[in-house]
Write a protein that holds these residues in place. Sequence first.
Motif, PDB file in Angstrom:
ATOM      1  N   GLN A 111       0.843  -1.194   0.000  1.00 57.31           N
ATOM      2  CA  GLN A 111       0.000   0.000   0.000  1.00 57.31           C
ATOM      3  C   GLN A 111       0.877   1.242   0.000  1.00 57.31           C
ATOM      4  N   LEU A 112       0.529   2.196  -0.854  1.00 57.27           N
ATOM      5  CA  LEU A 112       1.258   3.447  -0.961  1.00 57.27           C
ATOM      6  C   LEU A 112       0.315   4.593  -0.630  1.00 57.27           C
ATOM      7  N   VAL A 113       0.746   5.462   0.268  1.00 57.29           N
ATOM      8  CA  VAL A 113      -0.061   6.615   0.662  1.00 57.29           C
ATOM      9  C   VAL A 113       0.707   7.874   0.314  1.00 57.29           C
ATOM     10  N   GLU A 114       0.154   8.671  -0.589  1.00 56.15           N
ATOM     11  CA  GLU A 114       0.812   9.879  -1.078  1.00 56.15           C
ATOM     12  C   GLU A 114       0.257  11.111  -0.379  1.00 56.15           C
ATOM     13  N   SER A 115       1.078  12.143  -0.312  1.00 56.70           N
ATOM     14  CA  SER A 115       0.628  13.440   0.186  1.00 56.70           C
ATOM     15  C   SER A 115       1.411  14.528  -0.521  1.00 56.70           C
ATOM     16  N   GLY A 116       0.873  15.716  -0.489  1.00 56.49           N
ATOM     17  CA  GLY A 116       1.500  16.843  -1.160  1.00 56.49           C
ATOM     18  C   GLY A 116       0.797  17.137  -2.467  1.00 56.49           C
ATOM     19  N   TYR A 153       1.145  13.055 -10.468  1.00 60.14           N
ATOM     20  CA  TYR A 153       2.375  12.407 -10.012  1.00 60.14           C
ATOM     21  C   TYR A 153       2.020  11.153  -9.226  1.00 60.14           C
ATOM     22  N   TYR A 154       2.692  10.059  -9.581  1.00 62.31           N
ATOM     23  CA  TYR A 154       2.415   8.762  -8.968  1.00 62.31           C
ATOM     24  C   TYR A 154       3.643   8.267  -8.208  1.00 62.31           C
ATOM     25  N   CYS A 155       3.409   7.844  -6.995  1.00 64.49           N
ATOM     26  CA  CYS A 155       4.454   7.170  -6.239  1.00 64.49           C
ATOM     27  C   CYS A 155       4.555   5.730  -6.739  1.00 64.49           C
ATOM     28  N   HIS A 156       5.763   5.230  -6.818  1.00 59.79           N
ATOM     29  CA  HIS A 156       6.008   3.860  -7.285  1.00 59.79           C
ATOM     30  C   HIS A 156       6.966   3.174  -6.334  1.00 59.79           C
ATOM     31  N   ALA A 157       6.694   1.908  -6.053  1.00 62.05           N
ATOM     32  CA  ALA A 157       7.569   1.130  -5.185  1.00 62.05           C
ATOM     33  C   ALA A 157       7.740  -0.273  -5.747  1.00 62.05           C
ATOM     34  N   VAL A 158       8.908  -0.818  -5.526  1.00 60.31           N
ATOM     35  CA  VAL A 158       9.187  -2.200  -5.905  1.00 60.31           C
ATOM     36  C   VAL A 158       9.440  -2.986  -4.629  1.00 60.31           C
ATOM     37  N   ASP A 159       8.620  -3.983  -4.429  1.00 60.05           N
ATOM     38  CA  ASP A 159       8.677  -4.807  -3.223  1.00 60.05           C
ATOM     39  C   ASP A 159       9.304  -6.154  -3.547  1.00 60.05           C
ATOM     40  N   THR A 160      10.029  -6.701  -2.582  1.00 54.28           N
ATOM     41  CA  THR A 160      10.716  -7.981  -2.781  1.00 54.28           C
ATOM     42  C   THR A 160       9.754  -9.079  -3.173  1.00 54.28           C
ATOM     43  N   GLY A 168      10.106   5.591  -6.027  1.00 53.58           N
ATOM     44  CA  GLY A 168      10.309   6.745  -6.879  1.00 53.58           C
ATOM     45  C   GLY A 168       9.010   7.397  -7.285  1.00 53.58           C
ATOM     46  N   TRP A 169       9.130   8.300  -8.227  1.00 48.17           N
ATOM     47  CA  TRP A 169       7.984   9.068  -8.711  1.00 48.17           C
ATOM     48  C   TRP A 169       7.931   9.058 -10.236  1.00 48.17           C
ATOM     49  N   TYR A 170       6.728   8.925 -10.739  1.00 43.30           N
ATOM     50  CA  TYR A 170       6.435   9.042 -12.155  1.00 43.30           C
ATOM     51  C   TYR A 170       5.368  10.121 -12.305  1.00 43.30           C
ATOM     52  N   TYR A 218       6.079  -8.613  -3.816  1.00 48.41           N
ATOM     53  CA  TYR A 218       4.910  -8.284  -4.632  1.00 48.41           C
ATOM     54  C   TYR A 218       5.232  -7.510  -5.902  1.00 48.41           C
ATOM     55  N   GLY A 219       6.502  -7.181  -6.083  1.00 44.75           N
ATOM     56  CA  GLY A 219       6.867  -6.481  -7.302  1.00 44.75           C
ATOM     57  C   GLY A 219       6.455  -5.034  -7.294  1.00 44.75           C
ATOM     58  N   SER A 220       5.955  -4.571  -8.416  1.00 44.91           N
ATOM     59  CA  SER A 220       5.685  -3.156  -8.647  1.00 44.91           C
ATOM     60  C   SER A 220       4.306  -2.753  -8.126  1.00 44.91           C
ATOM     61  N   SER A 221       4.255  -1.595  -7.434  1.00 44.82           N
ATOM     62  CA  SER A 221       2.985  -1.047  -6.954  1.00 44.82           C
ATOM     63  C   SER A 221       2.947   0.451  -7.206  1.00 44.82           C
ATOM     64  N   TRP A 222       1.730   0.959  -7.343  1.00 45.63           N
ATOM     65  CA  TRP A 222       1.523   2.384  -7.644  1.00 45.63           C
ATOM     66  C   TRP A 222       0.616   3.038  -6.603  1.00 45.63           C
ATOM     67  N   GLY A 223       0.873   4.309  -6.334  1.00 46.03           N
ATOM     68  CA  GLY A 223      -0.021   5.099  -5.522  1.00 46.03           C
ATOM     69  C   GLY A 223      -1.206   5.568  -6.359  1.00 46.03           C
ATOM     70  N   GLN A 224      -2.121   6.269  -5.710  1.00 46.25           N
ATOM     71  CA  GLN A 224      -3.343   6.691  -6.389  1.00 46.25           C
ATOM     72  C   GLN A 224      -3.136   7.930  -7.258  1.00 46.25           C
TER      73      GLN A 224
END
Length: 113
Positions: free
Chosen positions: A3-8, A90-97, A32-34, A99-105
């Motif tokens: 789960q990714l929670v963005e702010s700003g 702008y989307y937050c992006h994370a790579v987890d060991t 990172g950010w896209y 679950y792989g790739s995930s995106w914020g809202q």
Amino acid sequence: QVQLVESGGGLVQAGGSLRLSCAASGSIFSMGWYRQAPGKQRELVAVMTNGGSTNYADSVKGRFTISRDITKNTVSLQMNSLKPEDTAVYYCHAVDTWYGSSWGQGTQVTVSS
């Protein structure tokens, strides 16, 4: 599931600054950010690995700075000298060991001229 929670984000005049932040759950090794502007493909803005390696889009080098707190699984993007062409979601992006790739809202950044 990560789960990714963005702010700003928000509205700013050209030349101004904004800061984006994102917090992730899980076993993260890269964050990172896209961004995606209307009618355009999603593109990399900046990414940082746990080892501290960074990669920036040429269009933001010298203006944007990515930072991470690995202990808290957070990533921030300090955006200075903003231009109207930086307007995008702008989307937050994370790579987890596991679950792989995930995106914020996504969070809207609008730069007025």
